[in-house]
Design a protein around this motif. Sequence first.
Motif, PDB file in Angstrom:
ATOM      1  N   THR A  81      75.262  56.417 -47.138  1.00 17.14           N
ATOM      2  CA  THR A  81      74.586  55.116 -47.485  1.00 17.14           C
ATOM      3  C   THR A  81      73.117  55.438 -46.928  1.00 17.14           C
ATOM      4  OG1 THR A  81      76.383  53.971 -47.793  1.00 17.14           O
ATOM      5  CG2 THR A  81      74.544  52.933 -47.389  1.00 17.14           C
ATOM      6  N   LEU A  82      73.338  55.503 -45.332  1.00 15.87           N
ATOM      7  CA  LEU A  82      71.294  56.345 -44.728  1.00 15.87           C
ATOM      8  C   LEU A  82      71.749  56.986 -43.771  1.00 15.87           C
ATOM      9  CD1 LEU A  82      72.964  52.753 -42.802  1.00 15.87           C
ATOM     10  CD2 LEU A  82      71.191  52.657 -44.560  1.00 15.87           C
ATOM     11  N   GLN A  83      70.377  57.454 -43.870  1.00 18.70           N
ATOM     12  CA  GLN A  83      70.368  59.150 -43.833  1.00 18.70           C
ATOM     13  C   GLN A  83      69.750  59.536 -42.705  1.00 18.70           C
ATOM     14  OE1 GLN A  83      68.118  61.104 -47.048  1.00 18.70           O
ATOM     15  NE2 GLN A  83      69.885  60.067 -47.906  1.00 18.70           N
ATOM     16  N   LEU A  89      66.644  47.193 -42.361  1.00 15.29           N
ATOM     17  CA  LEU A  89      65.957  46.321 -41.579  1.00 15.29           C
ATOM     18  C   LEU A  89      67.367  44.986 -41.431  1.00 15.29           C
ATOM     19  CD1 LEU A  89      62.543  45.744 -43.785  1.00 15.29           C
ATOM     20  CD2 LEU A  89      62.679  46.767 -41.319  1.00 15.29           C
ATOM     21  N   VAL A  90      67.789  45.295 -39.971  1.00  9.77           N
ATOM     22  CA  VAL A  90      68.840  44.490 -39.575  1.00  9.77           C
ATOM     23  C   VAL A  90      68.312  42.881 -39.501  1.00  9.77           C
ATOM     24  CG1 VAL A  90      69.810  44.030 -38.163  1.00  9.77           C
ATOM     25  CG2 VAL A  90      69.208  45.951 -38.180  1.00  9.77           C
ATOM     26  N   GLY A 231      73.483  42.168 -35.829  1.00  8.35           N
ATOM     27  CA  GLY A 231      72.647  41.228 -37.553  1.00  8.35           C
ATOM     28  C   GLY A 231      73.750  42.357 -38.208  1.00  8.35           C
ATOM     29  N   ARG A 232      73.105  42.577 -39.613  1.00  6.13           N
ATOM     30  CA  ARG A 232      74.101  43.104 -40.668  1.00  6.13           C
ATOM     31  C   ARG A 232      72.380  43.398 -41.093  1.00  6.13           C
ATOM     32  NH1 ARG A 232      75.020  39.017 -44.767  1.00  6.13           N
ATOM     33  NH2 ARG A 232      72.733  38.623 -45.379  1.00  6.13           N
ATOM     34  N   ALA A 233      72.420  44.860 -41.609  1.00  9.34           N
ATOM     35  CA  ALA A 233      71.557  45.463 -42.079  1.00  9.34           C
ATOM     36  C   ALA A 233      71.088  45.220 -43.773  1.00  9.34           C
ATOM     37  CB  ALA A 233      71.973  47.051 -42.061  1.00  9.34           C
ATOM     38  N   ASP A 234      70.087  45.307 -43.876  1.00  9.81           N
ATOM     39  CA  ASP A 234      70.285  44.391 -45.464  1.00  9.81           C
ATOM     40  C   ASP A 234      68.952  45.470 -46.381  1.00  9.81           C
ATOM     41  OD1 ASP A 234      72.150  42.392 -45.346  1.00  9.81           O
ATOM     42  OD2 ASP A 234      70.394  41.319 -45.092  1.00  9.81           O
ATOM     43  N   TRP A 235      68.015  45.656 -45.508  1.00 10.45           N
ATOM     44  CA  TRP A 235      67.469  47.032 -46.639  1.00 10.45           C
ATOM     45  C   TRP A 235      67.119  47.939 -45.922  1.00 10.45           C
ATOM     46  CZ3 TRP A 235      66.407  41.477 -44.417  1.00 10.45           C
ATOM     47  CH2 TRP A 235      66.343  40.915 -45.687  1.00 10.45           C
ATOM     48  N   ILE A 236      66.464  49.434 -47.005  1.00 13.49           N
ATOM     49  CA  ILE A 236      65.901  50.683 -46.185  1.00 13.49           C
ATOM     50  C   ILE A 236      64.380  49.746 -46.177  1.00 13.49           C
ATOM     51  CG2 ILE A 236      66.039  52.973 -46.338  1.00 13.49           C
ATOM     52  CD1 ILE A 236      68.912  52.523 -47.109  1.00 13.49           C
ATOM     53  N   GLY A 237      64.296  50.322 -44.947  1.00 12.46           N
ATOM     54  CA  GLY A 237      61.931  49.735 -45.284  1.00 12.46           C
ATOM     55  C   GLY A 237      61.206  50.952 -45.055  1.00 12.46           C
ATOM     56  N   TRP A 243      63.207  52.881 -50.527  1.00 11.48           N
ATOM     57  CA  TRP A 243      63.068  51.056 -50.237  1.00 11.48           C
ATOM     58  C   TRP A 243      64.544  50.993 -51.468  1.00 11.48           C
ATOM     59  CZ3 TRP A 243      57.336  49.656 -51.189  1.00 11.48           C
ATOM     60  CH2 TRP A 243      56.391  49.942 -50.062  1.00 11.48           C
ATOM     61  N   THR A 244      65.082  50.707 -50.923  1.00 13.53           N
ATOM     62  CA  THR A 244      66.094  49.597 -51.415  1.00 13.53           C
ATOM     63  C   THR A 244      66.923  48.646 -50.676  1.00 13.53           C
ATOM     64  OG1 THR A 244      67.796  50.037 -52.696  1.00 13.53           O
ATOM     65  CG2 THR A 244      67.772  50.511 -50.714  1.00 13.53           C
ATOM     66  N   SER A 245      67.848  47.893 -51.135  1.00 11.26           N
ATOM     67  CA  SER A 245      68.640  46.892 -50.594  1.00 11.26           C
ATOM     68  C   SER A 245      69.555  47.218 -50.566  1.00 11.26           C
ATOM     69  CB  SER A 245      68.147  45.648 -51.002  1.00 11.26           C
ATOM     70  OG  SER A 245      68.623  45.643 -52.657  1.00 11.26           O
ATOM     71  N   LEU A 246      71.310  46.755 -49.072  1.00  8.71           N
ATOM     72  CA  LEU A 246      71.925  47.172 -49.315  1.00  8.71           C
ATOM     73  C   LEU A 246      72.557  46.476 -50.084  1.00  8.71           C
ATOM     74  CD1 LEU A 246      71.807  48.865 -45.541  1.00  8.71           C
ATOM     75  CD2 LEU A 246      71.785  50.158 -47.716  1.00  8.71           C
ATOM     76  N   GLU A 247      72.733  46.504 -51.099  1.00  6.50           N
ATOM     77  CA  GLU A 247      74.466  45.616 -51.914  1.00  6.50           C
ATOM     78  C   GLU A 247      75.623  45.449 -50.983  1.00  6.50           C
ATOM     79  OE1 GLU A 247      72.412  43.794 -54.291  1.00  6.50           O
ATOM     80  OE2 GLU A 247      70.658  44.761 -54.633  1.00  6.50           O
TER      81      GLU A 247
END
Length: 267
Positions: A81-83, A89-90, A231-237, A243-247
């Motif tokens: 999911t995350l590298q 972006l939290v 906070g919640r991680a909502d996007w990869i900036g 670039w994407t949103s974390l659905e």
Amino acid sequence: MDTEAKYTERDRSSAPDAGEEGEGSRSVRSSRPSGYLGKRLAGMSWRRAGLLGLACTVVVLLFSHFVVQPFQIPSSSMEPTLQIGDRVLVNKLAYRFGSGPERGDVVVFDGTGSFVQEGLQENPVSAATRGVFAALGLAEPAETDFVKRVVGVGGDRVVCCDKGGRVEVNGVPVDEGYLHPGDVPSEVPFDIVVPQGTLWVMGDHRSNSRDSRDHLGEPGGGMVPVDRVIGRADWIGWPVGRWTSLEPSGAFARVGEAERMPGGAHG
């Protein structure tokens, strides 16, 4: 007469008249203010640029502190999911208006007292410097900050593993499609009830993640207090190619509320 005339002409050509001299003096005098004015304008421009840069930095820091903060991923515990090197972006407003973390959310939290021993101190100057750069996403976060996925919320019974090798939440097996390829849900068996006001969190790369499972025998039992969630991680900036949103994960859609069970957490 002829000599006198030559002398007069020579005198006129060699000595500038008063008008010419005044013109020359005025030209020299007028050139000085223009150069001086240019230097003053240049100085003012640099000062304005510096003040503008400072103001922008302050605005970004305030925005980062209260609204959305970049968070640099320092390890592979949340792959795929995350590298490593991703800037997520939290969303700091996600849980500010009555809602709380939900199963499947990827959250950033302060692990002091749960994942990290209380009382660890960092040099104040280096901590402040690192904090500024971390807030801008230019440095790794503090060693007390972690990013994990919420698997259980207050009241949930989380068990691993069922006969199919899956994590169960409130008796419902969870198909965790976000896990790192080749990983099993957990090589460490556990059966716990999450106390109210806390979370049970795990990394997506289960074989390479130190998470709630690793702190079962410690004070707090590996549970993360909700009030420690940043906070919640909502996007990869960053990087641009990611670039994407974390659905939201649909893995927990069938999980219902926990039934009231006697006892507390089980190791």
